[in-house]
Design a protein around this motif. Structure first.
Motif, mmCIF file in Angstrom:
data_model
loop_
_atom_site.group_PDB
_atom_site.id
_atom_site.type_symbol
_atom_site.label_atom_id
_atom_site.label_comp_id
_atom_site.label_asym_id
_atom_site.label_seq_id
_atom_site.Cartn_x
_atom_site.Cartn_y
_atom_site.Cartn_z
ATOM 1 N N ASN A 9 -0.024 -24.174 -10.388
ATOM 2 C CA ASN A 9 -1.343 -24.370 -9.782
ATOM 3 C C ASN A 9 -1.241 -24.813 -8.325
ATOM 4 N N ARG A 10 -0.363 -24.142 -7.572
ATOM 5 C CA ARG A 10 -0.202 -24.355 -6.133
ATOM 6 C C ARG A 10 0.508 -25.667 -5.775
ATOM 7 N N ILE A 11 1.014 -26.373 -6.769
ATOM 8 C CA ILE A 11 1.722 -27.634 -6.520
ATOM 9 C C ILE A 11 3.173 -27.484 -6.954
ATOM 10 N N ALA A 12 4.095 -27.738 -6.037
ATOM 11 C CA ALA A 12 5.521 -27.714 -6.359
ATOM 12 C C ALA A 12 5.970 -29.118 -6.765
ATOM 13 N N THR A 13 6.818 -29.179 -7.775
ATOM 14 C CA THR A 13 7.443 -30.440 -8.167
ATOM 15 C C THR A 13 8.950 -30.305 -8.004
ATOM 16 N N ILE A 14 9.517 -31.183 -7.207
ATOM 17 C CA ILE A 14 10.955 -31.204 -6.952
ATOM 18 C C ILE A 14 11.516 -32.449 -7.625
ATOM 19 N N THR A 15 12.415 -32.250 -8.581
ATOM 20 C CA THR A 15 13.011 -33.365 -9.310
ATOM 21 C C THR A 15 14.504 -33.427 -9.008
ATOM 22 N N ILE A 16 14.939 -34.547 -8.455
ATOM 23 C CA ILE A 16 16.367 -34.755 -8.225
ATOM 24 C C ILE A 16 16.981 -35.087 -9.576
ATOM 25 N N ASN A 17 17.902 -34.245 -10.037
ATOM 26 C CA ASN A 17 18.302 -34.255 -11.442
ATOM 27 C C ASN A 17 19.785 -34.611 -11.626
ATOM 28 N N ARG A 18 20.147 -35.843 -11.281
ATOM 29 C CA ARG A 18 21.496 -36.349 -11.559
ATOM 30 C C ARG A 18 21.370 -37.784 -12.093
ATOM 31 N N PRO A 19 20.636 -37.969 -13.190
ATOM 32 C CA PRO A 19 20.362 -39.329 -13.671
ATOM 33 C C PRO A 19 21.607 -40.111 -14.045
ATOM 34 N N GLU A 20 22.701 -39.411 -14.369
ATOM 35 C CA GLU A 20 23.932 -40.105 -14.757
ATOM 36 C C GLU A 20 24.550 -40.879 -13.595
ATOM 37 N N VAL A 21 24.144 -40.546 -12.336
ATOM 38 C CA VAL A 21 24.642 -41.268 -11.159
ATOM 39 C C VAL A 21 23.455 -41.768 -10.325
ATOM 40 N N MET A 22 22.401 -42.184 -11.003
ATOM 41 C CA MET A 22 21.194 -42.707 -10.343
ATOM 42 C C MET A 22 20.598 -41.683 -9.369
ATOM 43 N N ASN A 23 20.725 -40.413 -9.734
ATOM 44 C CA ASN A 23 20.212 -39.319 -8.918
ATOM 45 C C ASN A 23 20.779 -39.311 -7.497
ATOM 46 N N ALA A 24 21.986 -39.864 -7.355
ATOM 47 C CA ALA A 24 22.684 -39.769 -6.071
ATOM 48 C C ALA A 24 22.986 -38.305 -5.790
ATOM 49 N N MET A 25 22.986 -37.944 -4.520
ATOM 50 C CA MET A 25 23.079 -36.537 -4.147
ATOM 51 C C MET A 25 24.444 -36.189 -3.554
ATOM 52 N N ASP A 26 25.106 -35.221 -4.176
ATOM 53 C CA ASP A 26 26.368 -34.705 -3.656
ATOM 54 C C ASP A 26 26.047 -33.513 -2.748
ATOM 55 N N ASP A 45 1.884 -19.619 -1.588
ATOM 56 C CA ASP A 45 1.240 -20.015 -2.844
ATOM 57 C C ASP A 45 1.456 -21.488 -3.169
ATOM 58 N N ILE A 46 2.243 -22.187 -2.366
ATOM 59 C CA ILE A 46 2.439 -23.632 -2.527
ATOM 60 C C ILE A 46 1.606 -24.349 -1.475
ATOM 61 N N TRP A 47 0.731 -25.230 -1.924
ATOM 62 C CA TRP A 47 -0.160 -25.949 -1.007
ATOM 63 C C TRP A 47 0.191 -27.442 -0.899
ATOM 64 N N ALA A 48 0.978 -27.954 -1.836
ATOM 65 C CA ALA A 48 1.386 -29.362 -1.801
ATOM 66 C C ALA A 48 2.632 -29.511 -2.666
ATOM 67 N N LEU A 190 0.110 -36.334 -9.341
ATOM 68 C CA LEU A 190 -0.592 -35.062 -9.517
ATOM 69 C C LEU A 190 -2.062 -35.183 -9.116
ATOM 70 N N GLU A 191 -2.678 -36.320 -9.401
ATOM 71 C CA GLU A 191 -4.068 -36.535 -8.992
ATOM 72 C C GLU A 191 -4.205 -36.439 -7.474
ATOM 73 N N TYR A 192 -3.286 -37.091 -6.757
ATOM 74 C CA TYR A 192 -3.313 -37.013 -5.290
ATOM 75 C C TYR A 192 -3.196 -35.562 -4.845
ATOM 76 N N ALA A 193 -2.211 -34.846 -5.412
ATOM 77 C CA ALA A 193 -1.974 -33.466 -5.011
ATOM 78 C C ALA A 193 -3.187 -32.589 -5.303
ATOM 79 N N GLU A 194 -3.793 -32.771 -6.457
ATOM 80 C CA GLU A 194 -4.945 -31.946 -6.834
ATOM 81 C C GLU A 194 -6.138 -32.206 -5.924
ATOM 82 N N ARG A 195 -6.334 -33.461 -5.540
ATOM 83 C CA ARG A 195 -7.425 -33.782 -4.620
ATOM 84 C C ARG A 195 -7.192 -33.139 -3.257
ATOM 85 N N ILE A 196 -5.941 -33.137 -2.815
ATOM 86 C CA ILE A 196 -5.621 -32.563 -1.502
ATOM 87 C C ILE A 196 -5.823 -31.058 -1.500
ATOM 88 N N ILE A 197 -5.362 -30.383 -2.565
ATOM 89 C CA ILE A 197 -5.436 -28.919 -2.545
ATOM 90 C C ILE A 197 -6.844 -28.389 -2.812
#
Length: 257
Positions: A9-26, A45-48, A190-197
């Motif tokens: 619905n025009r909203i992208a969700t980006i999830t940093i997915n390394r929970p085993e290392v506190m989502n630290a980024m390599d 097609d992405i608005w927020a 999501l509420e914030y994003a929906e209000r913005i879009i």
């Protein structure tokens, strides 16, 4: 997969997915994150977008130092200023981005946070720029945006001591918008994003670009840039639809054209 990227619905969700290392980024995760931001920027097609961390313990602890600090980039990389560009390193994304902070937000997590527009956190969220304790500095905007977004003595305290601070302190400093229970975090984002879009996307982007860039412009240059962008918006279909819908007492159907 270091990053989970979803669009609905025009909203992208980006999830940093390394929970085993506190989502630290390599390095691989940073590359995936760069690709995700570019997709948000370039996909009409992405608005927020919403960015968060997997699990309930961490948004992200920043760089995975075991895998990043030991790397020695080529000297020529310094001049590859657009290589794997990140939101907090200077990639220009004029669509609104919401941070949903679900635990530890440290180092690069804070610099990522500082590059987003609306920030929500859980009561257990913990923040900090601890790079000084590791003999390095908080890069990717840490020494720049902190001073622009927080009062000078608070920013210097955070930067020079490397101490952690709570969600309540972050709220008091104006670093985040609000604190919500863990189970409400993503719904609130999501509420914030929906209000913005619901608004005209080109106007949203113009407002964000003006707001961000005007921090570095004189008032005269900012007003001129505002005038130019307003003139551009007045030539869009959405600028016709908005007043028409208002007059007809209905919800506008914006298209980004």
């Amino acid at each position: 997969m270091g990053i989970i990227f979803e669009v609905k619905n025009r909203i992208a969700t980006i999830t940093i997915n390394r929970p085993e290392v506190m989502n630290a980024m390599d390095p691989e995760t940073y590359k995936e994150l760069s690709d995700a931001w570019i997709e948000v920027r370039d996909n009409p097609d992405i608005w927020a977008a919403i960015v968060t961390g997997a699990g309930e313990k961490a948004f992200t602890a920043g760089a995975d130092l075991k895998k990043t600090i030991t790397q020695r980039p080529e000297k020529s990389d310094l001049f590859l200023t657009q290589k794997e560009q990140l939101l907090n390193r200077g990639l220009e994304v004029w669509k609104p981005i919401i941070s949903a902070v679900n635990g530890y937000c440290l180092g690069g997590g804070v610099t990522l946070l500082l590059a987003t527009d609306i920030r929500i956190a859980t009561p257990s969220a913990t923040f900090g720029l601890s790079e000084v304790k590791r003999g390095i500095l908080p890069g990717n905007g840490g020494t720049q945006r902190t001073l622009r977004q927080l009062p000078y003595p608070i920013a210097m305290d955070i930067l020079l001591t490397g101490r952690n601070f709570s969600a309540e302190e972050a709220l008091k400093y104006g670093l985040i918008n609000e604190i919500v229970p863990q189970e409400e975090l993503m719904n609130r984002a999501l509420e914030y994003a929906e209000r913005i879009i619901e608004n005209a996307p080109l106007a949203v982007s113009a407002i964000k670009e003006l707001a961000v860039k005007s921090q570095y412009l004189s008032i005269q240059d900012g007003l001129r840039m505002e005038q130019i962008l307003q003139s551009h918006l007045l030539g869009t279909e959405d600028a016709i639809e908005g007043p028409k819908a208002f007059a007809e007492k209905r919800k506008p159907q914006f298209t980004g054209k």
